[in-house]
Write an enzyme that holds these catalytic residues in place. Structure first.
Site, PDB file in Angstrom:
ATOM      1  N   ARG A 196      41.547  44.399  44.545  1.00 56.17           N
ATOM      2  CA  ARG A 196      40.846  45.513  43.883  1.00 56.17           C
ATOM      3  C   ARG A 196      40.351  46.567  44.873  1.00 56.17           C
ATOM      4  NH1 ARG A 196      43.144  43.313  41.175  1.00 56.17           N
ATOM      5  NH2 ARG A 196      42.745  42.232  39.235  1.00 56.17           N
TER       6      ARG A 196
ATOM      7  N   SER B 251      36.032  44.892  33.195  1.00 56.80           N
ATOM      8  CA  SER B 251      35.241  43.968  34.027  1.00 56.80           C
ATOM      9  C   SER B 251      34.229  44.762  34.839  1.00 56.80           C
ATOM     10  CB  SER B 251      36.150  43.207  34.994  1.00 56.80           C
ATOM     11  OG  SER B 251      37.035  42.424  34.263  1.00 56.80           O
TER      12      SER B 251
ATOM     13  N   GLU C  85      32.229  46.599  39.835  1.00 54.94           N
ATOM     14  CA  GLU C  85      33.597  47.107  39.996  1.00 54.94           C
ATOM     15  C   GLU C  85      33.705  48.605  39.681  1.00 54.94           C
ATOM     16  OE1 GLU C  85      37.013  44.339  39.161  1.00 54.94           O
ATOM     17  OE2 GLU C  85      37.618  46.033  37.938  1.00 54.94           O
TER      18      GLU C  85
HETATM   19  C1  LIG Z   1      38.815  47.645  28.694  1.00 53.89           C
HETATM   20  C2  LIG Z   1      39.171  47.841  30.158  1.00 53.89           C
HETATM   21  C3  LIG Z   1      40.004  46.914  30.761  1.00 53.89           C
HETATM   22  C4  LIG Z   1      40.345  47.076  32.122  1.00 53.89           C
HETATM   23  N1  LIG Z   1      41.153  46.131  32.678  1.00 53.89           N
HETATM   24  C5  LIG Z   1      41.499  46.252  33.988  1.00 53.89           C
HETATM   25  C6  LIG Z   1      42.335  45.265  34.600  1.00 53.89           C
HETATM   26  O1  LIG Z   1      42.787  44.329  33.963  1.00 53.89           O
HETATM   27  N2  LIG Z   1      42.627  45.412  35.913  1.00 53.89           N
HETATM   28  C7  LIG Z   1      42.167  46.469  36.650  1.00 53.89           C
HETATM   29  O2  LIG Z   1      42.478  46.536  37.852  1.00 53.89           O
HETATM   30  N3  LIG Z   1      41.375  47.423  36.096  1.00 53.89           N
HETATM   31  C8  LIG Z   1      41.028  47.336  34.793  1.00 53.89           C
HETATM   32  N4  LIG Z   1      40.214  48.270  34.224  1.00 53.89           N
HETATM   33  C9  LIG Z   1      39.679  49.354  35.043  1.00 53.89           C
HETATM   34  C10 LIG Z   1      40.436  50.707  34.913  1.00 53.89           C
HETATM   35  O3  LIG Z   1      41.170  50.762  33.725  1.00 53.89           O
HETATM   36  C11 LIG Z   1      41.382  50.946  36.100  1.00 53.89           C
HETATM   37  O4  LIG Z   1      40.670  50.952  37.307  1.00 53.89           O
HETATM   38  C12 LIG Z   1      42.146  52.274  35.949  1.00 53.89           C
HETATM   39  O5  LIG Z   1      43.136  52.367  36.956  1.00 53.89           O
HETATM   40  C13 LIG Z   1      41.245  53.506  36.041  1.00 53.89           C
HETATM   41  O6  LIG Z   1      42.006  54.626  35.645  1.00 53.89           O
HETATM   42  P1  LIG Z   1      41.336  56.006  35.253  1.00 53.89           P
HETATM   43  O7  LIG Z   1      42.415  57.010  35.113  1.00 53.89           O
HETATM   44  O8  LIG Z   1      40.471  55.827  34.055  1.00 53.89           O
HETATM   45  O9  LIG Z   1      40.454  56.305  36.547  1.00 53.89           O
HETATM   46  P2  LIG Z   1      38.998  56.934  36.620  1.00 53.89           P
HETATM   47  O10 LIG Z   1      38.019  55.951  36.063  1.00 53.89           O
HETATM   48  O11 LIG Z   1      38.991  58.281  36.030  1.00 53.89           O
HETATM   49  O12 LIG Z   1      38.804  57.023  38.212  1.00 53.89           O
HETATM   50  C14 LIG Z   1      38.644  55.842  38.964  1.00 53.89           C
HETATM   51  C15 LIG Z   1      38.574  56.194  40.457  1.00 53.89           C
HETATM   52  O13 LIG Z   1      39.841  56.675  40.893  1.00 53.89           O
HETATM   53  C16 LIG Z   1      39.706  58.000  41.436  1.00 53.89           C
HETATM   54  N5  LIG Z   1      40.897  58.717  41.002  1.00 53.89           N
HETATM   55  C17 LIG Z   1      41.340  58.893  39.730  1.00 53.89           C
HETATM   56  N6  LIG Z   1      42.488  59.578  39.758  1.00 53.89           N
HETATM   57  C18 LIG Z   1      42.775  59.856  41.055  1.00 53.89           C
HETATM   58  C19 LIG Z   1      43.821  60.568  41.719  1.00 53.89           C
HETATM   59  N7  LIG Z   1      44.821  61.121  41.047  1.00 53.89           N
HETATM   60  N8  LIG Z   1      43.778  60.659  43.076  1.00 53.89           N
HETATM   61  C20 LIG Z   1      42.774  60.091  43.788  1.00 53.89           C
HETATM   62  N9  LIG Z   1      41.759  59.421  43.214  1.00 53.89           N
HETATM   63  C21 LIG Z   1      41.755  59.299  41.856  1.00 53.89           C
HETATM   64  C22 LIG Z   1      38.423  58.564  40.811  1.00 53.89           C
HETATM   65  O14 LIG Z   1      37.861  59.593  41.595  1.00 53.89           O
HETATM   66  C23 LIG Z   1      37.572  57.309  40.792  1.00 53.89           C
HETATM   67  O15 LIG Z   1      37.072  57.073  42.088  1.00 53.89           O
HETATM   68  C24 LIG Z   1      39.854  48.160  32.866  1.00 53.89           C
HETATM   69  C25 LIG Z   1      39.010  49.103  32.233  1.00 53.89           C
HETATM   70  C26 LIG Z   1      38.684  48.950  30.888  1.00 53.89           C
HETATM   71  C27 LIG Z   1      37.799  49.961  30.221  1.00 53.89           C
END
Ligand SMILES: Cc1cc2nc3c(=O)[nH]c(=O)nc-3n(C[C@H](O)[C@H](O)[C@H](O)COP(=O)(O)OP(=O)(O)OC[C@H]3O[C@@H](n4cnc5c(N)ncnc54)[C@H](O)[C@@H]3O)c2cc1C
Length: 338
Positions: A161, A235, A333
């Protein structure tokens, strides 16, 4: 490009909490991105790139800068197994595109919310797969050198992670596309324990990217809240890793502790088990309006909280109790911004 002013950040986190952003804009191309960055530079304000907000929580004080919402979406197949997705592409739709082509490598990462570009940041993983295994390269804008760069997967410092984008180079790179090398070989067991149990229970013996994707979707839908219905960040705590000595002390005291031995001899503890033993299973905390999701203690949901302060208060109750009982510190996380 349309730049909005004074926007509630609740709209930009699936926990639906936080203050106000001074500016918010959406970018759909690298040109848009450069324009947005120029706006931030001209106005002498910080910027922050986000995807769907599924792994971030905004503080109550808000963000006195420009939130750049990434909608750079594209799909390019270079050959039968190598594909580049624009970083604003929906992650789950990207997985579906690959499983529809019978490609293996991403299928157990189905239904993870968010965008492609966020997946390298925390090396997204689930049910035995993580993207570190399949990323060959990504393209990003380096805000230090002010140029676009290609970074090989092997230079991303991926770990459990985590990656350089979350640690040494946090905030430096804006990822604009990610390239994956997938496989035409059918997925083969052993699969993650709960995934195998589901396959067995449902007599699924044909292992394809699509059957595994469907199995993961069924498992996830049955146990995780849908962020479009229930405010949450998945999580909330990472599984803590402890040295063998500490693990030995813990197992002597709690023989049923749930854990996994890691290749370096340390142990990963199931944070959900620690939270359960700390008495927070299915808790509805009226003081803060927060709750733990039934059967998934790791997931904190916002039932009727109106401030991030309430979330932090609830989190502290859990962290403090787990620390008191097990001398283990649970790490959050999702990222608290700014
Ligand atoms: C119900 C649920 C289940 C989930 N299950 C999992 C799982 O099983 N495994 C897991 O690993 N995660 C899980 N997650 C966490 C999450 O979905 C992931 O971390 C996902 O990749 C975040 O994507 P996002 O576009 O929403 O990022 P955001 O939340 O918008 O951003 C997350 C971080 O990434 C940075 N970021 C975003 N885009 C970019 C870019 N293009 N360039 C540089 N930095 C960037 C942001 O600045 C921030 O620091 C879950 C979340 C939820 C709500």
């Amino acid at each position: 490009m349309n730049i909005q002013e004074n926007v509630s950040l609740k709209l930009y986190s699936t926990m639906r909490l936080g203050g106000t952003a001074r500016y918010v804009c959406s970018v759909t191309s690298e040109e848009d991105l450069l324009e947005a960055l120029e706006f931030a530079t001209k106005n002498n304000i910080p910027h922050r790139i986000i995807g769907s907000g599924s792994n971030i929580i905004w503080s109550d004080k808000g963000f006195e800068g420009l939130v750049i919402v990434n909608n750079i979406a594209s799909v390019t197949f270079h050959d039968d197994t190598t594909v580049t997705f624009g970083s604003g592409h929906s992650w789950d739709e990207a997985v579906l595109i690959t499983t529809d082509k019978n490609l293996s490598g991403l299928e157990t990462l189905s239904l993870i919310p968010g965008t492609v570009g966020a997946t390298p940041v925390q090396n997204v993983g689930a049910y035995g797969q993580e993207i570190a295994n399949v990323i060959t390269e990504l393209r990003a804008y380096d805000t230090q050198t002010k140029e676009f760069v290609n970074i090989p997967g092997s230079d991303c410092q991926f770990g459990y992670r985590t990656s350089r984008f979350k640690t040494t180079d946090a905030g430096r790179f804006i990822i604009t596309s990610v390239t994956f090398k997938l496989s035409q070989q059918a997925p083969t067991p052993p699969f993650y324990e709960s995934l195998q149990a589901y396959l067995d229970k449902n007599s699924i013996t044909e292992y394809t990217p699509t059957t595994l994707r469907n199995a993961v979707i069924a498992i996830r839908s049955s146990k995780l809240p849908d962020p479009s219905q229930t405010a949450n960040n998945g999580s909330f705590f990472a599984n803590p890793i402890v040295p063998k000595k500490q693990y030995d002390n813990l197992i002597a005291k709690y023989p049923d502790i749930k854990s996994w031995e890691l290749p370096d001899g340390s142990y990963k503890l199931a944070a959900g088990w620690l939270i359960e033993k700390a008495g927070f299973s299915g808790i509805h905390d009226s003081e803060t309006g927060m709750a733990t999701w039934p059967g998934q203690n790791l997931v904190i949901v916002n039932e009727n909280a109106t401030s991030t302060h309430q979330l932090i208060t609830f989190k502290k109750k859990i962290v403090d109790k787990v620390k008191e009982l097990f001398d283990v510190t649970l790490e959050q996380e999702p990222e608290l911004l700014p």
